[in-house]
Design a protein around this motif. Sequence first.
Motif, mmCIF file in Angstrom:
data_model
loop_
_atom_site.group_PDB
_atom_site.id
_atom_site.type_symbol
_atom_site.label_atom_id
_atom_site.label_comp_id
_atom_site.label_asym_id
_atom_site.label_seq_id
_atom_site.Cartn_x
_atom_site.Cartn_y
_atom_site.Cartn_z
ATOM 1 N N HIS A 157 0.817 -1.218 0.000
ATOM 2 C CA HIS A 157 0.000 0.000 0.000
ATOM 3 C C HIS A 157 0.851 1.269 0.000
ATOM 4 O O HIS A 157 0.298 2.377 0.051
ATOM 5 C CB HIS A 157 -0.918 0.010 1.227
ATOM 6 C CG HIS A 157 -1.885 -1.127 1.270
ATOM 7 N ND1 HIS A 157 -3.039 -1.160 0.509
ATOM 8 C CD2 HIS A 157 -1.863 -2.293 1.969
ATOM 9 C CE1 HIS A 157 -3.692 -2.279 0.748
ATOM 10 N NE2 HIS A 157 -3.006 -2.978 1.638
ATOM 11 N N ILE A 158 2.160 1.120 -0.042
ATOM 12 C CA ILE A 158 3.067 2.265 -0.042
ATOM 13 C C ILE A 158 3.608 2.469 -1.456
ATOM 14 O O ILE A 158 3.964 1.516 -2.145
ATOM 15 C CB ILE A 158 4.242 2.031 0.937
ATOM 16 C CG1 ILE A 158 3.702 1.838 2.356
ATOM 17 C CG2 ILE A 158 5.224 3.195 0.900
ATOM 18 C CD1 ILE A 158 4.767 1.457 3.363
ATOM 19 N N SER A 159 3.661 3.705 -1.890
ATOM 20 C CA SER A 159 4.159 4.011 -3.234
ATOM 21 C C SER A 159 5.612 3.575 -3.380
ATOM 22 O O SER A 159 6.389 3.620 -2.420
ATOM 23 C CB SER A 159 4.040 5.510 -3.519
ATOM 24 O OG SER A 159 2.695 5.929 -3.408
ATOM 25 N N ALA A 160 5.952 3.140 -4.590
ATOM 26 C CA ALA A 160 7.325 2.704 -4.857
ATOM 27 C C ALA A 160 8.296 3.845 -4.589
ATOM 28 O O ALA A 160 8.016 5.008 -4.880
ATOM 29 C CB ALA A 160 7.446 2.231 -6.300
ATOM 30 N N GLY A 161 9.415 3.515 -4.016
ATOM 31 C CA GLY A 161 10.425 4.526 -3.709
ATOM 32 C C GLY A 161 11.118 4.244 -2.403
ATOM 33 O O GLY A 161 11.076 3.124 -1.872
ATOM 34 N N ASN A 226 8.086 -12.652 0.193
ATOM 35 C CA ASN A 226 7.097 -12.524 -0.879
ATOM 36 C C ASN A 226 6.965 -11.082 -1.363
ATOM 37 O O ASN A 226 6.790 -10.827 -2.570
ATOM 38 C CB ASN A 226 5.732 -13.011 -0.391
ATOM 39 C CG ASN A 226 5.686 -14.511 -0.192
ATOM 40 O OD1 ASN A 226 6.568 -15.240 -0.650
ATOM 41 N ND2 ASN A 226 4.682 -14.982 0.519
ATOM 42 N N ASN A 227 7.038 -10.127 -0.427
ATOM 43 C CA ASN A 227 6.836 -8.721 -0.774
ATOM 44 C C ASN A 227 8.102 -8.020 -1.228
ATOM 45 O O ASN A 227 8.041 -6.859 -1.654
ATOM 46 C CB ASN A 227 6.241 -7.983 0.425
ATOM 47 C CG ASN A 227 4.765 -8.310 0.626
ATOM 48 O OD1 ASN A 227 3.891 -7.807 -0.065
ATOM 49 N ND2 ASN A 227 4.498 -9.179 1.586
ATOM 50 N N ALA A 228 9.230 -8.696 -1.134
ATOM 51 C CA ALA A 228 10.490 -8.086 -1.575
ATOM 52 C C ALA A 228 10.456 -7.745 -3.060
ATOM 53 O O ALA A 228 11.109 -6.794 -3.509
ATOM 54 C CB ALA A 228 11.655 -9.016 -1.272
ATOM 55 N N ALA A 229 9.663 -8.497 -3.832
ATOM 56 C CA ALA A 229 9.568 -8.241 -5.272
ATOM 57 C C ALA A 229 8.932 -6.891 -5.577
ATOM 58 O O ALA A 229 9.123 -6.338 -6.674
ATOM 59 C CB ALA A 229 8.776 -9.358 -5.945
ATOM 60 N N LEU A 230 8.169 -6.344 -4.632
ATOM 61 C CA LEU A 230 7.570 -5.028 -4.829
ATOM 62 C C LEU A 230 8.589 -3.906 -4.658
ATOM 63 O O LEU A 230 8.360 -2.782 -5.108
ATOM 64 C CB LEU A 230 6.425 -4.820 -3.821
ATOM 65 C CG LEU A 230 5.240 -5.789 -3.924
ATOM 66 C CD1 LEU A 230 4.268 -5.541 -2.776
ATOM 67 C CD2 LEU A 230 4.535 -5.631 -5.272
ATOM 68 N N VAL A 231 9.683 -4.215 -4.013
ATOM 69 C CA VAL A 231 10.704 -3.211 -3.726
ATOM 70 C C VAL A 231 11.880 -3.309 -4.687
ATOM 71 O O VAL A 231 12.359 -2.309 -5.218
ATOM 72 C CB VAL A 231 11.205 -3.358 -2.271
ATOM 73 C CG1 VAL A 231 12.325 -2.365 -1.974
ATOM 74 C CG2 VAL A 231 10.048 -3.167 -1.297
ATOM 75 N N PHE A 232 12.339 -4.530 -4.902
ATOM 76 C CA PHE A 232 13.525 -4.744 -5.756
ATOM 77 C C PHE A 232 13.072 -5.227 -7.130
ATOM 78 O O PHE A 232 12.613 -6.355 -7.292
ATOM 79 C CB PHE A 232 14.456 -5.766 -5.111
ATOM 80 C CG PHE A 232 14.964 -5.345 -3.754
ATOM 81 C CD1 PHE A 232 15.914 -4.335 -3.627
ATOM 82 C CD2 PHE A 232 14.479 -5.951 -2.598
ATOM 83 C CE1 PHE A 232 16.375 -3.942 -2.385
ATOM 84 C CE2 PHE A 232 14.938 -5.563 -1.352
ATOM 85 C CZ PHE A 232 15.887 -4.554 -1.240
ATOM 86 N N GLU A 233 13.188 -4.336 -8.102
ATOM 87 C CA GLU A 233 12.751 -4.636 -9.471
ATOM 88 C C GLU A 233 13.884 -4.370 -10.452
ATOM 89 O O GLU A 233 14.903 -3.762 -10.104
ATOM 90 C CB GLU A 233 11.528 -3.778 -9.830
ATOM 91 C CG GLU A 233 10.345 -3.985 -8.894
ATOM 92 C CD GLU A 233 9.186 -3.039 -9.188
ATOM 93 O OE1 GLU A 233 8.050 -3.495 -9.214
ATOM 94 O OE2 GLU A 233 9.461 -1.828 -9.394
ATOM 95 N N GLY A 234 13.686 -4.815 -11.684
ATOM 96 C CA GLY A 234 14.691 -4.569 -12.723
ATOM 97 C C GLY A 234 16.021 -5.223 -12.398
ATOM 98 O O GLY A 234 16.093 -6.435 -12.152
ATOM 99 N N PRO A 238 17.198 -9.879 -8.654
ATOM 100 C CA PRO A 238 17.834 -11.031 -7.980
ATOM 101 C C PRO A 238 17.827 -10.913 -6.456
ATOM 102 O O PRO A 238 17.815 -11.935 -5.758
ATOM 103 C CB PRO A 238 19.262 -11.018 -8.536
ATOM 104 C CG PRO A 238 19.130 -10.391 -9.891
ATOM 105 C CD PRO A 238 18.079 -9.342 -9.709
ATOM 106 N N ILE A 239 17.851 -9.678 -5.935
ATOM 107 C CA ILE A 239 17.792 -9.504 -4.483
ATOM 108 C C ILE A 239 16.446 -10.011 -3.966
ATOM 109 O O ILE A 239 16.379 -10.725 -2.946
ATOM 110 C CB ILE A 239 17.976 -8.024 -4.097
ATOM 111 C CG1 ILE A 239 19.347 -7.520 -4.561
ATOM 112 C CG2 ILE A 239 17.815 -7.836 -2.589
ATOM 113 C CD1 ILE A 239 19.569 -6.044 -4.300
ATOM 114 N N ALA A 240 15.383 -9.648 -4.673
ATOM 115 C CA ALA A 240 14.046 -10.095 -4.280
ATOM 116 C C ALA A 240 13.943 -11.610 -4.350
ATOM 117 O O ALA A 240 13.365 -12.251 -3.454
ATOM 118 C CB ALA A 240 12.992 -9.441 -5.169
#
Length: 370
Positions: A157-161, A226-234, A238-240
């Motif tokens: 529910h928090i905006s990316a960033g 599971n939610n790490a993919a919402l933070v670490f992209e592109g 691999p971190i996610a």
Amino acid sequence: MTPNWFAAIMGTGIVATSGVALHSDLPGLSVVTTGFWLLASVGLVITTILFLRAGPTEHAGDPTMAHFYGAPAMALLTVGAGTIELGPQFLGDHIAVWVGGLLWLAGTAVGLFTAVWIPFRMITGSQSAESGAMPSWLMPVVPPMVSAATGSLLIGHISAGQLRLGVLATCYGMFGLSLIVGFLTIGMVYSRLVHQGLPSVNVAPTVWIMLGMIGQSITAAVLLGNNAALVFEGREAPIAAGLHILGIGYGLVMSGFAVFVFLLAVSITVHNARRGMGFTAAWWSFTFPVGTCVTGSAALAFATDSGLLQVTAGSLYVLLLLAWGTVASRSLAMLAGRMKMNPSVCQMRSDTAAPAFERNTRTEVRVVSV
């Protein structure tokens, strides 16, 4: 009003959140989870008002009751998680997330304070030579783990960033804090149990608190992964993936330890029940820890698509409902009896520990206990 009253809110709220964690379309389950969340929410408001009116620091000097200052934090966090998941049907998505987020912030702040304050008091106070580690010692150090698990619900529910990254990092930090201190405490408690046993039969239910620590850590590890993919992209994907695998691996390995502690807790409880274990507020230890095992096994089942873990989570939820019904009915009967004798009584005995601190009073040393 003593802080261990909040254990009833924890035990009620976890019935709601663990039911949501099952991801089941079983008829009536939504009504059940919503009802328990509403009950926990009303209970939290009433208990908080009474607790603050009575003086929140009144029992801080009690070496047994002081450990239960972690209960208000976990009650706030549990109801906050339920608000995020079940509140939108009444409050709307936006308000529910804000209310749940504020409860998470409040619970996290209180939990971090107790996680440092109680051990500090124990370290700087004069220790009783005959006292040993008790399961209730986990109460002030588990709240950060609950914050880590429930904080994962806010990430989406928090905006990316940077804010989203900061919340995830904070949750992992609290996971580490509670994990290390918690397992150090579990080690001391296990040593106490093996070498000295429990001081009385009525303390037996608190052994389940160790299971709560383990179940909540599994829940936090899997949900944060599971939610790490919402933070670490592109390029950071691999971190996610690594955090996701770490969460599943931790959950699978720790499940074996959870089974051991579960069976040990059942055995100790049955052993002491045969020896006349009476009802006390410590019986609420039968609820929240089992609920964390439901959320942990359900999260792990969802992440691995394991049918066995789904059945395990469902079976534990049935056990949780039975435990809650038993403890809630006994609590109401006990409260009604005490208020009939003394209308001003708002204190529940915990019977959870032998003396943990000693206070110096001028020239003599007085052992403080319940």
